[in-house]
Design a protein around this motif. Structure first.
Motif, PDB file in Angstrom:
ATOM      1  N   ASN A  94     -28.788 -52.437  -1.381  1.00 29.42           N
ATOM      2  CA  ASN A  94     -27.574 -53.146  -0.979  1.00 29.42           C
ATOM      3  C   ASN A  94     -26.917 -53.790  -2.205  1.00 29.42           C
ATOM      4  O   ASN A  94     -25.693 -53.761  -2.360  1.00 29.42           O
ATOM      5  N   THR A  95     -27.743 -54.328  -3.083  1.00 29.22           N
ATOM      6  CA  THR A  95     -27.229 -54.906  -4.328  1.00 29.22           C
ATOM      7  C   THR A  95     -26.635 -53.824  -5.218  1.00 29.22           C
ATOM      8  O   THR A  95     -25.603 -54.032  -5.867  1.00 29.22           O
ATOM      9  N   VAL A  96     -27.273 -52.650  -5.244  1.00 28.91           N
ATOM     10  CA  VAL A  96     -26.752 -51.535  -6.042  1.00 28.91           C
ATOM     11  C   VAL A  96     -25.349 -51.153  -5.575  1.00 28.91           C
ATOM     12  O   VAL A  96     -24.429 -50.962  -6.376  1.00 28.91           O
ATOM     13  N   GLN A  97     -25.151 -51.051  -4.258  1.00 31.07           N
ATOM     14  CA  GLN A  97     -23.848 -50.673  -3.732  1.00 31.07           C
ATOM     15  C   GLN A  97     -22.793 -51.736  -4.030  1.00 31.07           C
ATOM     16  O   GLN A  97     -21.632 -51.416  -4.275  1.00 31.07           O
ATOM     17  N   GLU A  98     -23.189 -52.990  -4.033  1.00 32.34           N
ATOM     18  CA  GLU A  98     -22.256 -54.058  -4.394  1.00 32.34           C
ATOM     19  C   GLU A  98     -21.848 -53.927  -5.858  1.00 32.34           C
ATOM     20  O   GLU A  98     -20.692 -54.184  -6.223  1.00 32.34           O
ATOM     21  N   ASN A  99     -22.777 -53.498  -6.704  1.00 26.13           N
ATOM     22  CA  ASN A  99     -22.450 -53.266  -8.107  1.00 26.13           C
ATOM     23  C   ASN A  99     -21.526 -52.066  -8.279  1.00 26.13           C
ATOM     24  O   ASN A  99     -20.692 -52.047  -9.189  1.00 26.13           O
ATOM     25  N   VAL A 100     -21.681 -51.057  -7.406  1.00 26.12           N
ATOM     26  CA  VAL A 100     -20.748 -49.925  -7.415  1.00 26.12           C
ATOM     27  C   VAL A 100     -19.340 -50.415  -7.081  1.00 26.12           C
ATOM     28  O   VAL A 100     -18.353 -49.995  -7.694  1.00 26.12           O
ATOM     29  N   ASP A 101     -19.242 -51.332  -6.104  1.00 26.13           N
ATOM     30  CA  ASP A 101     -17.949 -51.928  -5.768  1.00 26.13           C
ATOM     31  C   ASP A 101     -17.312 -52.576  -6.997  1.00 26.13           C
ATOM     32  O   ASP A 101     -16.109 -52.433  -7.251  1.00 26.13           O
ATOM     33  N   GLU A 102     -18.129 -53.300  -7.742  1.00 31.47           N
ATOM     34  CA  GLU A 102     -17.615 -54.023  -8.908  1.00 31.47           C
ATOM     35  C   GLU A 102     -17.106 -53.054  -9.969  1.00 31.47           C
ATOM     36  O   GLU A 102     -16.042 -53.275 -10.565  1.00 31.47           O
ATOM     37  N   VAL A 103     -17.853 -51.970 -10.213  1.00 26.45           N
ATOM     38  CA  VAL A 103     -17.414 -50.962 -11.182  1.00 26.45           C
ATOM     39  C   VAL A 103     -16.102 -50.320 -10.723  1.00 26.45           C
ATOM     40  O   VAL A 103     -15.167 -50.126 -11.510  1.00 26.45           O
ATOM     41  N   ASN A 104     -16.024 -49.996  -9.438  1.00 30.34           N
ATOM     42  CA  ASN A 104     -14.797 -49.401  -8.900  1.00 30.34           C
ATOM     43  C   ASN A 104     -13.608 -50.342  -9.048  1.00 30.34           C
ATOM     44  O   ASN A 104     -12.488 -49.909  -9.322  1.00 30.34           O
ATOM     45  N   GLN A 105     -13.845 -51.630  -8.844  1.00 32.10           N
ATOM     46  CA  GLN A 105     -12.764 -52.597  -8.962  1.00 32.10           C
ATOM     47  C   GLN A 105     -12.228 -52.647 -10.387  1.00 32.10           C
ATOM     48  O   GLN A 105     -11.007 -52.656 -10.603  1.00 32.10           O
ATOM     49  N   VAL A 106     -13.122 -52.677 -11.366  1.00 32.20           N
ATOM     50  CA  VAL A 106     -12.692 -52.704 -12.767  1.00 32.20           C
ATOM     51  C   VAL A 106     -11.920 -51.426 -13.105  1.00 32.20           C
ATOM     52  O   VAL A 106     -10.874 -51.467 -13.762  1.00 32.20           O
ATOM     53  N   MET A 107     -12.424 -50.279 -12.656  1.00 31.66           N
ATOM     54  CA  MET A 107     -11.747 -49.009 -12.903  1.00 31.66           C
ATOM     55  C   MET A 107     -10.356 -49.001 -12.272  1.00 31.66           C
ATOM     56  O   MET A 107      -9.378 -48.585 -12.902  1.00 31.66           O
ATOM     57  N   GLN A 108     -10.266 -49.450 -11.026  1.00 33.15           N
ATOM     58  CA  GLN A 108      -8.989 -49.447 -10.311  1.00 33.15           C
ATOM     59  C   GLN A 108      -7.979 -50.349 -11.000  1.00 33.15           C
ATOM     60  O   GLN A 108      -6.815 -49.982 -11.186  1.00 33.15           O
ATOM     61  N   GLU A 109      -8.405 -51.532 -11.404  1.00 31.71           N
ATOM     62  CA  GLU A 109      -7.504 -52.454 -12.089  1.00 31.71           C
ATOM     63  C   GLU A 109      -7.027 -51.886 -13.415  1.00 31.71           C
ATOM     64  O   GLU A 109      -5.859 -52.035 -13.788  1.00 31.71           O
ATOM     65  N   ASN A 110      -7.908 -51.201 -14.129  1.00 33.90           N
ATOM     66  CA  ASN A 110      -7.526 -50.635 -15.419  1.00 33.90           C
ATOM     67  C   ASN A 110      -6.566 -49.466 -15.270  1.00 33.90           C
ATOM     68  O   ASN A 110      -5.610 -49.330 -16.028  1.00 33.90           O
ATOM     69  N   LEU A 111      -6.821 -48.621 -14.279  1.00 29.23           N
ATOM     70  CA  LEU A 111      -5.949 -47.469 -14.081  1.00 29.23           C
ATOM     71  C   LEU A 111      -4.550 -47.894 -13.637  1.00 29.23           C
ATOM     72  O   LEU A 111      -3.544 -47.314 -14.054  1.00 29.23           O
ATOM     73  N   SER A 112      -4.473 -48.907 -12.762  1.00 27.70           N
ATOM     74  CA  SER A 112      -3.168 -49.348 -12.274  1.00 27.70           C
ATOM     75  C   SER A 112      -2.458 -50.254 -13.276  1.00 27.70           C
ATOM     76  O   SER A 112      -1.229 -50.344 -13.264  1.00 27.70           O
ATOM     77  N   GLY A 113      -3.221 -50.914 -14.144  1.00 31.73           N
ATOM     78  CA  GLY A 113      -2.600 -51.837 -15.098  1.00 31.73           C
ATOM     79  C   GLY A 113      -2.665 -51.372 -16.531  1.00 31.73           C
ATOM     80  O   GLY A 113      -2.657 -52.195 -17.464  1.00 31.73           O
TER      81      GLY A 113
END
Length: 579
Positions: free
Chosen positions: A182-201
């Motif tokens: 469950n912690t691993v999947q939460e870390n996947v969320d965090e990586v996705n968030q950083v990627m999404q913010e970088n791609l859009s910004g």
């Protein structure tokens, strides 16, 4: 488990067939050691080749049947698992489509993307494994123990000690691994968030020369994910050596005790060989439980995460709309309306009241955080007010059919949002069955037609995600065309001309004159407010003024200060001198 059973129910027949085929394959697998024992006892030990050929032929034949059963099992299992995940993904998408802003804040976009991709894929793979391997493993262990007892209970008694010990240990690993995954999947969320913010910004990152900072931020999130994943896998895989010790000790005991019993004449060599075969099968299946534990642990975490989205309820759901579908004319009234966003006690709008007549153009102004956008969101019922009544044409908005109400409103948000696809598809988003003439007229009125016509592919030009290959003003004008094409009876523009130059904005506002609709225009520009019939001034969540430009200028010190701040102070001083 309830989630899986619910979505698997429509495909219970192929799932059941997959399980039946698994049991058939497992049953054949359990019979083979018994046939091997007969081959040894009756054929090999007596040097009777005909007996060896007889049992050998039967074993080859039923092994072929087991092979075909395995192929059919894979077909039905994959069919059920893929359809299961497709239905789950569809319902998850529909749920998110109906999310309130409260739930959108609770589940960031990056976390939802992970649930649509990684989590559902993990559940799908585990479900397939369940019908192909997971069901087979426990049945094989139980069946092997039973068959071993039927052959020689004295030798097989060792299974009653070693197998339960191994399984108890595995269940403990399963529980701990579920928490870690469950912690691993939460870390996947965090990586996705950083990627999404970088791609859009990306443009903003380059403009501020923050590439190295963002690289560090991504590396930190990625390293955290890698470390947690590695530690979790190490924890689970560390169970393998202990399991191998237990099962190898079982095999050594069977070899030693079986040899002793066969020399004493209490057991036949064939039976001992068969029990060794069963021990090997049990050993393989117990070892397989390590990988099953990994899969179940990850799937359990994923099921909980997906279920959290599907079961998410708003603390304050929208009041069900009635079926009134009469054509609207566009008069709007707020009567003592108050509103606070969920989980935030401070009121954004506080007992606000005003009336807007049909066909009026109202400019809405005020400082940041005074509730301008919130006021817009209440009209099409993106939220319902906490207190007071909002009426259109004299009837509360709750009496209108919700779809009918929203289709009568053209809404252009503050941030121009375009979808991947062509310019044509984005404009027709406002009216799917519009003609080319209607589309072009809407684009002309939005002052974007000439630019589109000069593009190589015209209206078929493909725009990038969120309109990344267009300027801010171009995106705003396409968004306005999308609202105009439906010829709404109420048009709401949330600061939607902020990126337009004075000339283009003036042409746009003039083109809106021919639309028979009530227009609400949030703006920060005094020159835009001057062209409105009346100006509504918001302050502290209240309407502190609603009058034509000149009257409001004479009445409101706040409005005078806004005018002063926009380099029109000279005009104000001139008016004061004239007075």
């Amino acid at each position: 488990m309830k989630l899986i059973l619910t979505y698997l129910k429509p495909y219970r027949l192929p799932a059941l067939l997959a399980l039946i085929l698994t049991i058939a394959e497992m049953g054949i697998d359990l019979v083979l050691p018994v046939m091997l024992a007969k081959m040894i006892n009756e054929g090999v030990l007596h040097q009777d080749l005909s007996i060896v050929m007889y049992w050998g032929t039967i074993m080859i034949g039923i092994s072929l049947i087991a092979f075909l059963a395995g192929l059919a099992n894979s077909f039905y299992g994959s069919f059920a698992a893929i359809r299961f995940s497709s239905d789950l993904r569809t319902d998850l998408f529909n749920k998110v489509q109906n999310f309130s802003y409260r739930n959108m804040a609770r589940f960031p976009a990056s976390a939802l993307v992970t649930r649509f991709t990684n989590d559902i894929r993990q559940i799908q793979n585990t479900l397939f494994m369940g019908m192909r391997i997971m069901a087979k493993a426990p049945l094989t262990i139980i069946g092997s123990i039973i068959m071993a007892f039927l052959l020689d209970a004295k030798i097989a008694v060792v299974f009653l000690i070693t197998v339960p010990a191994a399984l108890i240990f595995l269940f403990w690993v399963l529980k701990k691994a579920g928490e870690r995954f469950n912690t691993v999947q939460e870390n996947v969320d965090e990586v996705n968030q950083v990627m999404q913010e970088n791609l859009s910004g990306m443009k903003l990152i380059r403009a501020f020369v923050r590439r190295k900072h963002e690289e560090k931020r991504f590396k930190a999130a990625n390293r955290k994910l890698a470390d947690e994943t590695r530690n979790t896998f190490r924890f689970v895989e560390a169970s393998m050596p202990l399991l191998l010790v237990i099962m190898n000790a079982t095999l050594l005991f069977i070899l030693w005790f079986g040899h002793r019993e066969s020399v004493a004449g209490n057991s036949s060599i064939g039976d001992v060989v068969a029990i060794i075969n069963y021990a090997l099968r049990i050993s393989i299946m117990v070892s397989t439980f390590t990988f099953i534990t990994l899969a179940i642990s990850r799937a359990k975490a994923s099921v909980n995460r997906v279920d959290a989205v599907l079961s998410a309820d708003d603390q304050k759901p929208l009041i069900a709309g009635l079926s009134k579908k009469i054509p609207l004319t566009g008069s709007i009234e707020f009567n003592d309306v108050s509103f606070a966003y969920p989980d935030k006690p401070q009121k954004v709008l506080n007992r606000i009241s005003f009336k807007i007549k049909t066909g009026e153009r109202i400019a809405i102004m005020g400082t940041t955080g005074t509730g301008k956008t919130t006021l817009f969101e209440l009209i099409p019922r993106l939220f319902d007010p906490d207190e007071g009544v909002i009426s259109i044409d004299g009837s509360p908005v709750t009496e209108y059919d919700l779809t009918h109400l929203r289709k009568s409103i053209g809404f252009v948000p503050q941030e121009a949002m375009l979808f991947s696809g062509t310019i044509r598809e984005n404009i027709l988003f406002g009216k799917e069955n519009a003609t080319d003439e209607e589309m072009e007229q809407a684009a002309k009125d939005a002052q974007i037609h000439d630019l589109i016509s000069n593009l190589e592919s015209g209206y078929e030009t493909v725009i990038g995600q969120r309109g990344v290959n267009l300027s801010g003003g171009q995106k705003q004008r396409i968004s306005i065309a999308r609202a105009l094409i439906a010829k709404p009876l109420i048009l709401m523009l949330d600061d939607s001309t902020s990126a337009l130059d004075t000339t283009t904005e003036s042409k746009l506002l003039k083109a809106l004159d021919k639309y028979e609709c009530t227009t609400l225009l949030i703006t920060q520009k005094i020159r835009t407010a001057k062209n409105a019939d009346r100006v509504m001034l918001l302050d502290g969540g209240k309407a502190v003024g609603l009058a034509p430009h000149k009257e409001l200028l004479a009445q409101s010190g706040l409005y005078q200060s806004i005018l002063e701040s926009q380099a029109e102070g000279g005009a104000l001083r001139e008016r004061q001198t004239m007075d």
